[in-house]
Structures are given as C-alpha cells and as structure tokens.
Design a protein around this motif. Sequence first.
Motif, PDB file in Angstrom:
ATOM      1  N   SER A  47      21.739 -82.311-104.007  1.00  7.55           N
ATOM      2  CA  SER A  47      21.690 -80.854-103.858  1.00  7.55           C
ATOM      3  C   SER A  47      20.512 -80.255-104.617  1.00  7.55           C
ATOM      4  CB  SER A  47      23.005 -80.225-104.318  1.00  7.55           C
ATOM      5  OG  SER A  47      23.258 -80.550-105.663  1.00  7.55           O
ATOM      6  N   ASP A  48      20.178 -80.820-105.768  1.00  7.90           N
ATOM      7  CA  ASP A  48      19.019 -80.318-106.516  1.00  7.90           C
ATOM      8  C   ASP A  48      17.723 -80.535-105.747  1.00  7.90           C
ATOM      9  OD1 ASP A  48      20.463 -79.358-108.657  1.00  7.90           O
ATOM     10  OD2 ASP A  48      20.282 -81.214-109.819  1.00  7.90           O
ATOM     11  N   GLU A  49      17.589 -81.707-105.114  1.00  8.45           N
ATOM     12  CA  GLU A  49      16.387 -81.955-104.318  1.00  8.45           C
ATOM     13  C   GLU A  49      16.327 -81.016-103.121  1.00  8.45           C
ATOM     14  OE1 GLU A  49      15.367 -86.640-104.891  1.00  8.45           O
ATOM     15  OE2 GLU A  49      17.102 -86.115-103.657  1.00  8.45           O
ATOM     16  N   TYR A  50      17.481 -80.719-102.538  1.00 10.75           N
ATOM     17  CA  TYR A  50      17.508 -79.826-101.378  1.00 10.75           C
ATOM     18  C   TYR A  50      17.101 -78.404-101.752  1.00 10.75           C
ATOM     19  CZ  TYR A  50      19.258 -77.195 -97.389  1.00 10.75           C
ATOM     20  OH  TYR A  50      19.369 -76.351 -96.315  1.00 10.75           O
ATOM     21  N   TRP A  51      17.678 -77.891-102.828  1.00 14.79           N
ATOM     22  CA  TRP A  51      17.433 -76.501-103.185  1.00 14.79           C
ATOM     23  C   TRP A  51      16.133 -76.286-103.951  1.00 14.79           C
ATOM     24  CZ3 TRP A  51      19.818 -73.279-100.351  1.00 14.79           C
ATOM     25  CH2 TRP A  51      21.115 -73.536 -99.910  1.00 14.79           C
ATOM     26  N   PHE A  52      15.723 -77.260-104.777  1.00 11.96           N
ATOM     27  CA  PHE A  52      14.573 -77.023-105.661  1.00 11.96           C
ATOM     28  C   PHE A  52      13.397 -77.943-105.386  1.00 11.96           C
ATOM     29  CE2 PHE A  52      18.451 -76.052-108.176  1.00 11.96           C
ATOM     30  CZ  PHE A  52      18.323 -74.675-108.165  1.00 11.96           C
ATOM     31  N   GLY A  53      13.562 -78.937-104.538  1.00 11.24           N
ATOM     32  CA  GLY A  53      12.502 -79.899-104.277  1.00 11.24           C
ATOM     33  C   GLY A  53      11.621 -79.516-103.104  1.00 11.24           C
ATOM     34  N   ASP A  54      10.804 -80.453-102.714  1.00 11.33           N
ATOM     35  CA  ASP A  54       9.898 -80.269-101.587  1.00 11.33           C
ATOM     36  C   ASP A  54      10.705 -80.296-100.282  1.00 11.33           C
ATOM     37  OD1 ASP A  54       7.749 -80.207 -99.888  1.00 11.33           O
ATOM     38  OD2 ASP A  54       7.044 -82.226-100.362  1.00 11.33           O
ATOM     39  N   PRO A  55      10.599 -79.282 -99.434  1.00 13.16           N
ATOM     40  CA  PRO A  55      11.386 -79.240 -98.199  1.00 13.16           C
ATOM     41  C   PRO A  55      11.099 -80.403 -97.241  1.00 13.16           C
ATOM     42  CG  PRO A  55      10.397 -77.101 -98.634  1.00 13.16           C
ATOM     43  CD  PRO A  55       9.817 -78.063 -99.620  1.00 13.16           C
ATOM     44  N   SER A  56       9.886 -80.953 -97.307  1.00 12.45           N
ATOM     45  CA  SER A  56       9.552 -82.036 -96.388  1.00 12.45           C
ATOM     46  C   SER A  56      10.207 -83.360 -96.785  1.00 12.45           C
ATOM     47  CB  SER A  56       8.035 -82.212 -96.292  1.00 12.45           C
ATOM     48  OG  SER A  56       7.518 -82.622 -97.538  1.00 12.45           O
ATOM     49  N   LEU A  57      10.839 -83.422 -97.950  1.00 10.57           N
ATOM     50  CA  LEU A  57      11.526 -84.643 -98.366  1.00 10.57           C
ATOM     51  C   LEU A  57      12.677 -85.007 -97.438  1.00 10.57           C
ATOM     52  CD1 LEU A  57      11.813 -84.496-102.263  1.00 10.57           C
ATOM     53  CD2 LEU A  57      10.563 -86.128-100.889  1.00 10.57           C
ATOM     54  N   ILE A  58      13.236 -84.021 -96.764  1.00 11.49           N
ATOM     55  CA  ILE A  58      14.363 -84.305 -95.875  1.00 11.49           C
ATOM     56  C   ILE A  58      13.943 -85.270 -94.763  1.00 11.49           C
ATOM     57  CG2 ILE A  58      14.098 -82.374 -94.280  1.00 11.49           C
ATOM     58  CD1 ILE A  58      17.200 -82.086 -94.483  1.00 11.49           C
ATOM     59  N   TYR A  59      12.687 -85.230 -94.344  1.00 15.34           N
ATOM     60  CA  TYR A  59      12.209 -86.150 -93.316  1.00 15.34           C
ATOM     61  C   TYR A  59      12.158 -87.582 -93.841  1.00 15.34           C
ATOM     62  CZ  TYR A  59      10.990 -81.848 -90.951  1.00 15.34           C
ATOM     63  OH  TYR A  59      11.047 -80.614 -90.372  1.00 15.34           O
ATOM     64  N   ASN A  60      11.770 -87.745 -95.105  1.00 16.19           N
ATOM     65  CA  ASN A  60      11.774 -89.075 -95.701  1.00 16.19           C
ATOM     66  C   ASN A  60      13.186 -89.622 -95.817  1.00 16.19           C
ATOM     67  OD1 ASN A  60       9.336 -87.490 -97.126  1.00 16.19           O
ATOM     68  ND2 ASN A  60       8.809 -89.632 -96.796  1.00 16.19           N
ATOM     69  N   TYR A  61      14.100 -88.785 -96.228  1.00 18.84           N
ATOM     70  CA  TYR A  61      15.499 -89.209 -96.328  1.00 18.84           C
ATOM     71  C   TYR A  61      16.060 -89.537 -94.945  1.00 18.84           C
ATOM     72  CZ  TYR A  61      16.131 -88.260-101.282  1.00 18.84           C
ATOM     73  OH  TYR A  61      16.063 -88.306-102.647  1.00 18.84           O
ATOM     74  N   GLN A  62      15.677 -88.749 -93.947  1.00 15.88           N
ATOM     75  CA  GLN A  62      16.143 -88.989 -92.588  1.00 15.88           C
ATOM     76  C   GLN A  62      15.624 -90.333 -92.073  1.00 15.88           C
ATOM     77  OE1 GLN A  62      14.824 -86.019 -89.818  1.00 15.88           O
ATOM     78  NE2 GLN A  62      16.099 -86.792 -88.180  1.00 15.88           N
ATOM     79  N   ASN A  63      14.347 -90.624 -92.305  1.00 23.20           N
ATOM     80  CA  ASN A  63      13.784 -91.902 -91.870  1.00 23.20           C
ATOM     81  C   ASN A  63      14.453 -93.076 -92.581  1.00 23.20           C
ATOM     82  OD1 ASN A  63      12.026 -90.709 -90.082  1.00 23.20           O
ATOM     83  ND2 ASN A  63      10.365 -90.596 -91.564  1.00 23.20           N
ATOM     84  N   ALA A  64      14.671 -92.942 -93.879  1.00 29.67           N
ATOM     85  CA  ALA A  64      15.332 -94.006 -94.631  1.00 29.67           C
ATOM     86  C   ALA A  64      16.767 -94.202 -94.144  1.00 29.67           C
ATOM     87  CB  ALA A  64      15.318 -93.686 -96.118  1.00 29.67           C
ATOM     88  N   PHE A  65      17.464 -93.109 -93.853  1.00 32.26           N
ATOM     89  CA  PHE A  65      18.837 -93.190 -93.356  1.00 32.26           C
ATOM     90  C   PHE A  65      18.885 -93.896 -92.004  1.00 32.26           C
ATOM     91  CE2 PHE A  65      22.401 -91.317 -90.965  1.00 32.26           C
ATOM     92  CZ  PHE A  65      23.449 -91.656 -91.803  1.00 32.26           C
ATOM     93  N   ASN A  66      17.941 -93.554 -91.116  1.00 30.09           N
ATOM     94  CA  ASN A  66      17.899 -94.182 -89.794  1.00 30.09           C
ATOM     95  C   ASN A  66      17.600 -95.672 -89.895  1.00 30.09           C
ATOM     96  OD1 ASN A  66      18.516 -91.820 -88.473  1.00 30.09           O
ATOM     97  ND2 ASN A  66      16.378 -91.275 -88.120  1.00 30.09           N
ATOM     98  N   LYS A  67      16.669 -96.042 -90.767  1.00 29.16           N
ATOM     99  CA  LYS A  67      16.361 -97.457 -90.954  1.00 29.16           C
ATOM    100  C   LYS A  67      17.557 -98.214 -91.516  1.00 29.16           C
ATOM    101  CE  LYS A  67      11.392 -97.082 -91.459  1.00 29.16           C
ATOM    102  NZ  LYS A  67      11.032 -97.699 -90.213  1.00 29.16           N
ATOM    103  N   LYS A  68      18.301 -97.597 -92.428  1.00 23.66           N
ATOM    104  CA  LYS A  68      19.495 -98.228 -92.984  1.00 23.66           C
ATOM    105  C   LYS A  68      20.546 -98.419 -91.898  1.00 23.66           C
ATOM    106  CE  LYS A  68      22.534 -98.880 -96.627  1.00 23.66           C
ATOM    107  NZ  LYS A  68      23.443 -99.772 -95.928  1.00 23.66           N
ATOM    108  N   GLN A  69      20.717 -97.428 -91.025  1.00 24.92           N
ATOM    109  CA  GLN A  69      21.671 -97.536 -89.929  1.00 24.92           C
ATOM    110  C   GLN A  69      21.280 -98.670 -88.971  1.00 24.92           C
ATOM    111  OE1 GLN A  69      24.599 -95.768 -89.353  1.00 24.92           O
ATOM    112  NE2 GLN A  69      24.275 -95.115 -91.443  1.00 24.92           N
ATOM    113  N   GLU A  70      19.990 -98.765 -88.646  1.00 22.04           N
ATOM    114  CA  GLU A  70      19.519 -99.844 -87.778  1.00 22.04           C
ATOM    115  C   GLU A  70      19.745-101.202 -88.421  1.00 22.04           C
ATOM    116  OE1 GLU A  70      15.447 -99.090 -86.836  1.00 22.04           O
ATOM    117  OE2 GLU A  70      15.896 -97.194 -85.828  1.00 22.04           O
ATOM    118  N   TYR A  71      19.475-101.308 -89.720  1.00 16.78           N
ATOM    119  CA  TYR A  71      19.695-102.556 -90.443  1.00 16.78           C
ATOM    120  C   TYR A  71      21.174-102.936 -90.434  1.00 16.78           C
ATOM    121  CZ  TYR A  71      20.136-105.858 -94.277  1.00 16.78           C
ATOM    122  OH  TYR A  71      20.446-106.963 -95.020  1.00 16.78           O
ATOM    123  N   ASP A  72      22.045-101.975 -90.673  1.00 17.16           N
ATOM    124  CA  ASP A  72      23.487-102.249 -90.684  1.00 17.16           C
ATOM    125  C   ASP A  72      23.978-102.704 -89.311  1.00 17.16           C
ATOM    126  OD1 ASP A  72      23.616-101.610 -93.366  1.00 17.16           O
ATOM    127  OD2 ASP A  72      24.439 -99.596 -93.038  1.00 17.16           O
TER     128      ASP A  72
END
Length: 66
Positions: free
Chosen positions: A19-44
């Motif tokens: 939540s701290d990264e969402y509210w106070f961090g760089d807004p473009s970080l959500i794309y990095n988290y999304q890519n990492a999440f998708n890669k983890k799902q594909e790996y699983d």
Amino acid sequence: MDYIKGDLFDYALLVGMSSDEYWFGDPSLIYNYQNAFNKKQEYDLQLAWTLGAYFKSALGSTQVWT
C-alpha cells in the motif's frame, strides 16, 4: 476517484504491490509488478503441467494386478 481508491488499489495489492508503494511510490511500478505477477502465473502453470506429466508417466509405468 473511486476507481483509484477501489478497483485499482485492489489490483495493485493482488499483483504484490504494498500500500505504501501504491500511494507514495512511482505510479509506473504497477506495470513491473503486473509483469512479475504474470510471469509467476505462467511459471506456476508450467510447473503444474510438468508435474502432471510426471505423474501420468509414473502411473502409466506401473503394473496393475487384477
């Protein structure tokens, strides 16, 4: 504004953003988290498929006594 507070925030938490990264961090970080999440799902999914193939092979190689 409700979209930012509700749906988008829930999605950010789903992909692993704090939540701290969402509210106070760089807004473009959500794309990095999304890519990492998708890669983890594909790996699983690949891991589940591989384990299923191993189990199928193991079960197919055993003898059945009737």
